[in-house]
Motif scaffolding. Sequence first.
Motif, PDB file in Angstrom:
ATOM      1  N   TRP A 146      19.821 -29.825 -26.979  1.00 13.38           N
ATOM      2  CA  TRP A 146      19.554 -29.996 -28.929  1.00 13.38           C
ATOM      3  C   TRP A 146      19.846 -28.000 -28.638  1.00 13.38           C
ATOM      4  O   TRP A 146      20.685 -28.306 -28.541  1.00 13.38           O
ATOM      5  CB  TRP A 146      17.479 -29.734 -28.482  1.00 13.38           C
ATOM      6  N   ASP A 147      18.632 -27.189 -29.234  1.00 11.16           N
ATOM      7  CA  ASP A 147      18.618 -26.298 -29.104  1.00 11.16           C
ATOM      8  C   ASP A 147      18.787 -24.878 -28.395  1.00 11.16           C
ATOM      9  O   ASP A 147      18.124 -23.834 -28.824  1.00 11.16           O
ATOM     10  CB  ASP A 147      18.125 -25.501 -31.451  1.00 11.16           C
ATOM     11  N   ALA A 148      18.595 -25.592 -27.252  1.00  8.35           N
ATOM     12  CA  ALA A 148      18.027 -24.121 -26.079  1.00  8.35           C
ATOM     13  C   ALA A 148      18.817 -23.161 -26.251  1.00  8.35           C
ATOM     14  O   ALA A 148      19.916 -23.061 -26.375  1.00  8.35           O
ATOM     15  CB  ALA A 148      17.696 -24.937 -24.727  1.00  8.35           C
ATOM     16  N   LYS A 149      18.145 -22.218 -25.624  1.00 11.84           N
ATOM     17  CA  LYS A 149      18.486 -20.773 -25.646  1.00 11.84           C
ATOM     18  C   LYS A 149      19.145 -20.561 -24.424  1.00 11.84           C
ATOM     19  O   LYS A 149      19.837 -19.285 -24.189  1.00 11.84           O
ATOM     20  CB  LYS A 149      17.390 -19.652 -26.103  1.00 11.84           C
ATOM     21  N   ASP A 150      18.045 -20.982 -23.323  1.00 13.55           N
ATOM     22  CA  ASP A 150      17.974 -20.862 -21.763  1.00 13.55           C
ATOM     23  C   ASP A 150      18.230 -21.565 -21.499  1.00 13.55           C
ATOM     24  O   ASP A 150      18.554 -22.917 -21.738  1.00 13.55           O
ATOM     25  CB  ASP A 150      17.367 -19.306 -21.403  1.00 13.55           C
ATOM     26  N   VAL A 151      18.172 -21.653 -19.664  1.00 15.74           N
ATOM     27  CA  VAL A 151      18.645 -22.972 -19.011  1.00 15.74           C
ATOM     28  C   VAL A 151      17.383 -23.367 -19.027  1.00 15.74           C
ATOM     29  O   VAL A 151      16.912 -25.028 -19.038  1.00 15.74           O
ATOM     30  CB  VAL A 151      19.436 -22.189 -16.912  1.00 15.74           C
ATOM     31  N   SER A 152      16.617 -22.756 -19.099  1.00 11.44           N
ATOM     32  CA  SER A 152      15.175 -23.285 -17.955  1.00 11.44           C
ATOM     33  C   SER A 152      14.081 -24.199 -19.219  1.00 11.44           C
ATOM     34  O   SER A 152      13.957 -25.141 -19.135  1.00 11.44           O
ATOM     35  CB  SER A 152      14.145 -22.114 -18.315  1.00 11.44           C
ATOM     36  N   ALA A 153      15.251 -23.080 -20.585  1.00 11.66           N
ATOM     37  CA  ALA A 153      14.734 -24.568 -21.564  1.00 11.66           C
ATOM     38  C   ALA A 153      15.519 -25.431 -22.263  1.00 11.66           C
ATOM     39  O   ALA A 153      14.743 -26.484 -22.193  1.00 11.66           O
ATOM     40  CB  ALA A 153      14.697 -23.791 -23.714  1.00 11.66           C
ATOM     41  N   ALA A 154      16.252 -25.831 -21.663  1.00  8.02           N
ATOM     42  CA  ALA A 154      17.318 -26.811 -21.250  1.00  8.02           C
ATOM     43  C   ALA A 154      16.701 -27.872 -20.354  1.00  8.02           C
ATOM     44  O   ALA A 154      16.661 -29.273 -20.679  1.00  8.02           O
ATOM     45  CB  ALA A 154      18.581 -26.709 -21.468  1.00  8.02           C
ATOM     46  N   CYS A 155      16.149 -27.320 -19.374  1.00  6.06           N
ATOM     47  CA  CYS A 155      16.396 -28.120 -18.313  1.00  6.06           C
ATOM     48  C   CYS A 155      15.317 -29.149 -18.351  1.00  6.06           C
ATOM     49  O   CYS A 155      14.458 -30.120 -18.319  1.00  6.06           O
ATOM     50  CB  CYS A 155      15.773 -27.597 -17.323  1.00  6.06           C
ATOM     51  N   ARG A 156      13.525 -27.990 -18.655  1.00  3.45           N
ATOM     52  CA  ARG A 156      11.851 -28.318 -19.996  1.00  3.45           C
ATOM     53  C   ARG A 156      12.887 -29.783 -21.028  1.00  3.45           C
ATOM     54  O   ARG A 156      12.278 -30.660 -20.948  1.00  3.45           O
ATOM     55  CB  ARG A 156      11.217 -27.312 -20.351  1.00  3.45           C
ATOM     56  N   TYR A 157      13.655 -29.703 -21.455  1.00  2.00           N
ATOM     57  CA  TYR A 157      14.264 -30.051 -23.208  1.00  2.00           C
ATOM     58  C   TYR A 157      14.539 -32.095 -22.467  1.00  2.00           C
ATOM     59  O   TYR A 157      14.344 -32.854 -22.238  1.00  2.00           O
ATOM     60  CB  TYR A 157      14.884 -29.663 -24.418  1.00  2.00           C
ATOM     61  N   MET A 158      15.826 -31.634 -21.124  1.00  2.00           N
ATOM     62  CA  MET A 158      15.958 -32.831 -20.570  1.00  2.00           C
ATOM     63  C   MET A 158      15.026 -33.498 -20.188  1.00  2.00           C
ATOM     64  O   MET A 158      14.707 -34.462 -19.990  1.00  2.00           O
ATOM     65  CB  MET A 158      17.795 -32.229 -19.791  1.00  2.00           C
ATOM     66  N   LEU A 159      14.312 -32.409 -18.972  1.00  2.00           N
ATOM     67  CA  LEU A 159      13.435 -34.022 -17.886  1.00  2.00           C
ATOM     68  C   LEU A 159      12.083 -34.634 -19.404  1.00  2.00           C
ATOM     69  O   LEU A 159      11.517 -35.717 -18.897  1.00  2.00           O
ATOM     70  CB  LEU A 159      12.314 -32.260 -17.376  1.00  2.00           C
ATOM     71  N   GLU A 160      11.907 -33.568 -20.313  1.00  2.00           N
ATOM     72  CA  GLU A 160      10.318 -34.251 -21.298  1.00  2.00           C
ATOM     73  C   GLU A 160      11.421 -35.882 -21.909  1.00  2.00           C
ATOM     74  O   GLU A 160      10.887 -36.492 -21.861  1.00  2.00           O
ATOM     75  CB  GLU A 160      10.192 -33.161 -22.328  1.00  2.00           C
ATOM     76  N   ARG A 161      12.471 -35.457 -22.404  1.00  2.00           N
ATOM     77  CA  ARG A 161      13.015 -36.159 -23.097  1.00  2.00           C
ATOM     78  C   ARG A 161      14.017 -37.630 -22.895  1.00  2.00           C
ATOM     79  O   ARG A 161      14.742 -38.224 -23.235  1.00  2.00           O
ATOM     80  CB  ARG A 161      14.071 -35.688 -24.455  1.00  2.00           C
ATOM     81  N   ARG A 162      14.049 -36.887 -21.256  1.00  2.00           N
ATOM     82  CA  ARG A 162      15.208 -38.027 -20.492  1.00  2.00           C
ATOM     83  C   ARG A 162      16.068 -38.339 -21.276  1.00  2.00           C
ATOM     84  O   ARG A 162      16.873 -39.401 -21.254  1.00  2.00           O
ATOM     85  CB  ARG A 162      14.918 -39.418 -20.491  1.00  2.00           C
ATOM     86  N   THR A 163      17.252 -36.906 -21.849  1.00  2.00           N
ATOM     87  CA  THR A 163      18.474 -37.394 -21.818  1.00  2.00           C
ATOM     88  C   THR A 163      19.598 -37.260 -21.275  1.00  2.00           C
ATOM     89  O   THR A 163      19.961 -37.269 -21.864  1.00  2.00           O
ATOM     90  CB  THR A 163      18.335 -35.583 -23.016  1.00  2.00           C
ATOM     91  N   PHE A 164      19.050 -37.092 -20.339  1.00  2.00           N
ATOM     92  CA  PHE A 164      20.746 -37.683 -19.132  1.00  2.00           C
ATOM     93  C   PHE A 164      19.729 -38.670 -18.367  1.00  2.00           C
ATOM     94  O   PHE A 164      19.302 -39.597 -18.585  1.00  2.00           O
ATOM     95  CB  PHE A 164      20.967 -36.457 -18.299  1.00  2.00           C
ATOM     96  N   ASP A 165      21.438 -39.076 -17.923  1.00  2.00           N
ATOM     97  CA  ASP A 165      20.599 -40.279 -17.061  1.00  2.00           C
ATOM     98  C   ASP A 165      20.385 -39.411 -15.368  1.00  2.00           C
ATOM     99  O   ASP A 165      21.194 -39.673 -14.522  1.00  2.00           O
ATOM    100  CB  ASP A 165      22.782 -41.058 -16.536  1.00  2.00           C
ATOM    101  N   ASP A 166      19.356 -40.424 -15.506  1.00  2.00           N
ATOM    102  CA  ASP A 166      18.140 -39.594 -15.233  1.00  2.00           C
ATOM    103  C   ASP A 166      17.948 -40.794 -13.781  1.00  2.00           C
ATOM    104  O   ASP A 166      16.883 -42.066 -14.186  1.00  2.00           O
ATOM    105  CB  ASP A 166      17.093 -39.008 -15.416  1.00  2.00           C
ATOM    106  N   PHE A 167      17.520 -40.763 -12.727  1.00  2.00           N
ATOM    107  CA  PHE A 167      17.722 -41.294 -10.819  1.00  2.00           C
ATOM    108  C   PHE A 167      16.251 -40.948 -11.054  1.00  2.00           C
ATOM    109  O   PHE A 167      14.728 -42.217 -10.558  1.00  2.00           O
ATOM    110  CB  PHE A 167      18.486 -41.588 -10.654  1.00  2.00           C
ATOM    111  N   PHE A 168      16.105 -39.659 -10.729  1.00  2.00           N
ATOM    112  CA  PHE A 168      14.949 -39.558  -9.744  1.00  2.00           C
ATOM    113  C   PHE A 168      14.379 -37.880 -10.062  1.00  2.00           C
ATOM    114  O   PHE A 168      13.688 -38.204  -8.914  1.00  2.00           O
ATOM    115  CB  PHE A 168      15.024 -39.902  -8.123  1.00  2.00           C
ATOM    116  N   THR A 169      15.007 -37.972 -10.645  1.00  4.49           N
ATOM    117  CA  THR A 169      14.620 -36.217 -11.100  1.00  4.49           C
ATOM    118  C   THR A 169      12.642 -35.996 -11.626  1.00  4.49           C
ATOM    119  O   THR A 169      12.413 -35.183 -10.854  1.00  4.49           O
ATOM    120  CB  THR A 169      14.967 -35.192 -12.396  1.00  4.49           C
TER     121      THR A 169
END
Length: 631
Positions: free
Chosen positions: A521-544
């Motif tokens: 999305w528009d994350a400004k740092d890596v922590s925000a990007a990680c939080r966004y992907m974990l909550e939205r499941r925007t990548f092919d997540d098997f076991f995160t």
Amino acid sequence: MMDLIPSWVQTLWNLWNVRILVLISLILQFILSIFGNRRKYISSVWFSVLIWSAYLMADWVATVALGKLSEAQVNGLLRAIWAPLLLLHLGGPDTITAYSLEDNQLWLRHLLGLGVQLYMAVYVIIMSWKHSWFSFMSFPALVAGIIKYGERTWILKSVSGDQSGDIVPYGYLGDYNTSGYLGDRNTMEGEYMRVLYIAHKFLKEFKSYMEYYNISENDFPSAQFLDRYDDIKLFWNALEVEMGLMYDLLYTKAVINYSKAGWILRSISFTCTLTVSVGLFIRLIFTREDHQGKWDTVDIAITGVLLVGALALEIYAVIVLYLSFDWTLLWIVKENKSGWATQLRQRFPFLFHKKKYWSKMMAQFDLLGFCIKEKSHHQKPIRRILGSVLGNDYNDKLNGYLHKTVVHVHPLLYSEMLDYCSNLGVVSNRIVVEEDSIQGRFAKRPFQEQIIIAHITTEVCYYLERESNDVADDPSSWENNREISKTLSRYLMYLLFMCPSLLPLATLRETTVRDYMPDIWDAKDVSAACRYMLERRTFDDFFTGDLRRMRKGERWKILKYMWLRMLCYAASKGRKNDHLQQLRQGGELITFVWFFLPQSRTLGLNPELMGPRLDKWNVIPQEIHQVTTRK
């Protein structure tokens, strides 16, 4: 029509072109002599460009200079000495005979070049012949040039045709347990000699083993030999020395330098060059009235510089042979002169200091940080212009290179790899028995997708670590596992996008970063990007998500072994030439693992060498299976 080049410039060039070319040729020889052998432990693009440029220009400049000399209608007597000295330059320094493995395959081209350049040198000598005793000085200079150029051609042919290790100097060194053979193991020189002995034995056997490299079917020949060692540190040191010795065989004149024929030829070439230098000195001192009228002062100076430079290069080559010391000490081992090593250590203790045989560095590439940087620079005009000129693929490569960082290899990684391989026994991309499980399906995916998914999983767990309040039983253990997992994750990402030839990728199309950039999305740092992907499941997540709910110690142990599996699997499936090419660029960790894997299996024969081992290897795949099927 007006000439584009002024007449005075043309006149100046016609007067100085040969002089400039022969001096440039000498300068290039000094660059290659001093820096050629250091590329095995210097991992730098700019350093590689320097050596590559000097290597290509050295042959070209010497060839053009010879051509210019042969074009002249009347050549000076001094310039007749330049032609064979240029042959000496075409022979190249001892520290670099081939820039890459492909150069060894071109030995026929060098043989043809030797014939052509020798003809031109003889032609220049004949055209410049005078009724003077100094004319005969061109013959020893010609002999020295033929020896050097012939050595290079013969070495290229020998390396290109060897598959059984016959080119390894000194052959068989004898029995390891021979009384007094390697000196006292409790002394520095005794330990050093043992490391070199092991490395030499590994080298000769690995030279033939790598032709049919298959760790799942073929055993390394030194199995019974290895379990006689009582210190695993010797193994690690020997493995690094083996890589350095392999580099010497493939890219330097080590094949002939450490033989009787090599020393004889070196003595002859040095004597010939020294004879010409003395002859020039006598001519200048005792027949001054002659050369003042016929010899140009500049040509005299250039001839002196060429001869002194040739002598300096020979002396420097001999010094390097002794200071590198590994092959010299192996000769001491071969001759059963262990007492000489003690004397050398007493007089020259610096020779026994640990040397660098590869860079011991790991390039790092974090995908999420790169994505954030790309988004922030996407609209800048200079970036758009660069992308339109180079194309997106080249632009991504350039941006990826600028984004990468470099770290030292984690000290614990060596023991972790040894522990992993000795317990697993066979490196495989299959890590679970049940193929229908989530982890089983994960292992079936293309290798590049496994890297991407596991990398994002590692980054999410790493950056959101502070949000977890769980307490690990052994903080030091999970912190080490976390650092190892992070560095391996970013290292394999670097290989995927910057050195894909080292990985067993299913697709023939070169992968770019743009192919696998996740949605942040528009994350400004890596922590925000990680939080966004974990909550939205925007990548092919098997076991995160499941890993995030585990205790830290358990989580990072699973991720560490996952990355060790992928690293060892990638190394075991690598192509021989791709790994051997890395020896000339500072070395890669994956190449070190490629050398390590066959020999690591044999270390498992002696459990006492291994230290603490896993009681049950299957506990790791089982943990992953339980986590991924808990939903």
